[in-house]
Design an enzyme around this catalytic site. Structure first.
Site, PDB file in Angstrom:
ATOM      1  N   GLU A 110      -3.776  -3.001  -2.410  1.00  0.00           N
ATOM      2  CA  GLU A 110      -3.415  -1.646  -1.976  1.00  0.00           C
ATOM      3  C   GLU A 110      -3.915  -0.586  -2.946  1.00  0.00           C
ATOM      4  O   GLU A 110      -4.429   0.462  -2.530  1.00  0.00           O
ATOM      5  CB  GLU A 110      -1.899  -1.537  -1.809  1.00  0.00           C
ATOM      6  CG  GLU A 110      -1.355  -2.235  -0.581  1.00  0.00           C
ATOM      7  CD  GLU A 110      -1.944  -1.689   0.709  1.00  0.00           C
ATOM      8  OE1 GLU A 110      -2.136  -0.466   0.817  1.00  0.00           O
ATOM      9  OE2 GLU A 110      -2.227  -2.489   1.615  1.00  0.00           O
ATOM     10  N   THR A 116     -10.788   4.155  -0.808  1.00  0.00           N
ATOM     11  CA  THR A 116     -11.929   3.240  -0.918  1.00  0.00           C
ATOM     12  C   THR A 116     -12.071   2.433   0.363  1.00  0.00           C
ATOM     13  O   THR A 116     -11.087   1.932   0.901  1.00  0.00           O
ATOM     14  CB  THR A 116     -11.733   2.269  -2.103  1.00  0.00           C
ATOM     15  OG1 THR A 116     -11.508   3.023  -3.300  1.00  0.00           O
ATOM     16  CG2 THR A 116     -12.935   1.373  -2.292  1.00  0.00           C
ATOM     17  N   TYR A 193       3.548   5.589   0.316  1.00  0.00           N
ATOM     18  CA  TYR A 193       2.602   4.813   1.115  1.00  0.00           C
ATOM     19  C   TYR A 193       2.486   3.382   0.577  1.00  0.00           C
ATOM     20  O   TYR A 193       2.631   2.406   1.321  1.00  0.00           O
ATOM     21  CB  TYR A 193       1.230   5.492   1.110  1.00  0.00           C
ATOM     22  CG  TYR A 193       0.118   4.597   1.598  1.00  0.00           C
ATOM     23  CD1 TYR A 193      -0.149   4.488   2.955  1.00  0.00           C
ATOM     24  CD2 TYR A 193      -0.649   3.846   0.707  1.00  0.00           C
ATOM     25  CE1 TYR A 193      -1.151   3.656   3.417  1.00  0.00           C
ATOM     26  CE2 TYR A 193      -1.648   3.008   1.163  1.00  0.00           C
ATOM     27  CZ  TYR A 193      -1.893   2.922   2.512  1.00  0.00           C
ATOM     28  OH  TYR A 193      -2.883   2.092   2.962  1.00  0.00           O
ATOM     29  N   ASP A 211      -1.524   5.906   6.672  1.00  0.00           N
ATOM     30  CA  ASP A 211      -2.764   6.274   5.988  1.00  0.00           C
ATOM     31  C   ASP A 211      -3.613   7.110   6.935  1.00  0.00           C
ATOM     32  O   ASP A 211      -3.165   7.494   8.022  1.00  0.00           O
ATOM     33  CB  ASP A 211      -3.502   5.037   5.489  1.00  0.00           C
ATOM     34  CG  ASP A 211      -4.079   4.194   6.622  1.00  0.00           C
ATOM     35  OD1 ASP A 211      -3.772   4.465   7.811  1.00  0.00           O
ATOM     36  OD2 ASP A 211      -4.842   3.251   6.324  1.00  0.00           O
ATOM     37  N   CYS A 275     -10.946   0.979  24.403  1.00  0.00           N
ATOM     38  CA  CYS A 275      -9.607   1.144  23.857  1.00  0.00           C
ATOM     39  C   CYS A 275      -8.551   0.776  24.896  1.00  0.00           C
ATOM     40  O   CYS A 275      -8.564   1.311  26.008  1.00  0.00           O
ATOM     41  CB  CYS A 275      -9.390   2.585  23.390  1.00  0.00           C
ATOM     42  SG  CYS A 275      -7.704   2.921  22.832  1.00  0.00           S
TER      43      CYS A 275
END
Length: 426
Positions: A110, A116, A193, A211, A275
């Site tokens: 994490e 990143t 988070y 996120d 989707c």
């Protein structure tokens, strides 16, 4: 005057409709709708209760709003997270941190993956886990080793905070990495988070992980227009995420939403055709894919101008260790003269602080750059001036010292320094 309803759930829908009509934020509307949807009484039954209420004032505006909500909700609204999880179980990437409940390993992944991409972070995760298989190994390392292994990832404060956290875990938790949300928040560099991620993946605690991928997915599907990088927006999205999460399997639920946002509901060119949620997606139905989520523009990065002096002496090079309270804390660089612009070499060597360090007579061997290095809030413009110094003065007082060239791989350097040396020395 509108009458009150005895049923709490009916009141929720009534308030929801009226707030929609009055133009309150879409997040408030959706959170109230979810109260009704997730209640023990189904939405259809709730509406039937409204119809049977003899105290209801049947104003046209109210019922038009009810119809709008019903059109919006659709049958699969209630199965939003189930659809996401079903997609995830078929399409998820096989990533090493998904095959463990060890909070230490999850913590490693994490922190490394903050800001990143997975493709960039995965090799770093593997190197760190190989070098430090347990929190005890991590705590036993020194900070320079950690930062050297971190080199190239950026946001070096993450590496420093990880080292501090490892010490805390060894000293205050007896070497057992905590996996409960409240305990995790006490660790250095662990915010809401990261605490939610570790606690849900490791301990099955029902805490939503929000996120960028989750912001985007929730905003587009539910039509939320709250600004995602504002305190109010973050709060609204976190509340919504906690309401739609699967309380029985929050770890899979969180992984599924993040993965779906990364692979399907992408920032650009999302795969709306395939989707499974496209029939109910607010943004797709209203041609707002490129509009949502709403994000306020960040402040323009501050420019900084670095004039680096490169001095070689046989098989060594002059370096300086950066101080605290600035970027790249504790990383190594060349002697630096910062200015309000990139200086002409004649201007640079005429500066009193330069003369104080290197004397009045120097030989300019070469000049490289300027090179540009972009940070989140700063833009670094750097030039590298290679000199032969005939008389070094006050070097020790400046905190500079010569480092053998063969030792360079063992010390942490900012990417802009590392990149220059790689080209300069080869």
């Amino acid at each position: 005057m509108l009458h009150l309803f005895c049923s709490k759930k009916v009141n929720s829908l009534k308030i929801c409709v009226l707030q929609r009509f009055k133009g309150t934020t879409s997040s408030s509307l959706l959170r109230l709708c979810i109260i009704v949807e997730s209640s023990e009484i189904p939405l259809r039954s709730t509406l039937q209760t409204i119809l049977r209420s003899s105290r209801l004032v049947l104003d046209v505006i109210f019922w038009i709003s009810v119809i709008e909500i019903l059109k919006f909700l659709g049958p699969s609204r209630m199965h939003f997270i189930e659809e996401i999880i079903a997609w995830y179980l078929i399409n998820k990437r096989d990533l090493p941190w998904r095959n463990t409940r060890d909070p230490y390993i999850i913590w490693l992944s994490e922190i490394i993956l903050q800001q990143t991409r997975v493709e960039q972070g995965l090799p770093y995760f593997e190197r760190f886990l190989d070098r430090y298989p347990t929190i005890a190994h991590f705590a036993a390392a020194n900070e320079d080793e950690i930062l050297n292994l971190w080199q190239g990832l950026g946001y070096y404060s993450r590496g420093r905070n990880m080292h501090k956290t490892s010490k805390i875990v060894m000293e205050e938790y007896g070497g057992y990495f905590p996996n409960r949300y409240d305990d995790l928040l006490k660790l250095k560099g662990v915010g809401e988070y990261t605490a939610a991620a570790i606690s849900s993946f490791s301990a099955g605690e029902a805490k939503a992980v929000v996120d960028g991928n989750v912001f985007r997915l929730l905003s587009r599907f539910f039509g939320l227009r709250d600004v995602i990088n504002s305190p109010q927006g973050k709060r609204a999205f976190t509340e919504l995420a906690n309401e739609v999460i699967n309380k029985h399997d929050p770890g899979t639920s969180n992984q599924a939403m993040m993965e779906f946002g990364a692979k399907v509901c992408k920032p650009r060119n999302p795969d709306c055709i395939v989707c499974p949620l496209n029939q109910q997606c607010f943004a797709l139905r209203n041609d707002m894919i490129t509009v949502l989520p709403v994000k306020k523009k960040a402040q323009r990065p501050r420019p900084r101008y670095f004039n680096y002096i490169v001095v070689l002496s046989r098989d060594s090079i002059l370096l300086s260790k950066r101080r605290a309270k600035d970027i790249w804390e504790n990383l190594y660089e060349f002697p630096l003269f910062e200015s309000d612009k990139i200086l002409d070499v004649i201007e640079l060597i005429g500066r009193p602080d330069f003369v104080s360090a290197f004397g009045e007579e120097v030989t300019i061997l070469s000049v490289h750059g300027p090179a540009k290095h972009q940070l989140s809030h700063q833009t670094i413009h750097a030039q590298f001036v290679v000199i032969e110094a005939h008389k070094l003065q006050n070097v020790d007082q400046m905190g500079w010292h010569f480092v053998a060239l063969d030792e360079l791989p063992n010390i942490a350097q900012p990417k802009i320094i590392f990149s220059f040396l790689r080209n300069f020395l080869h």
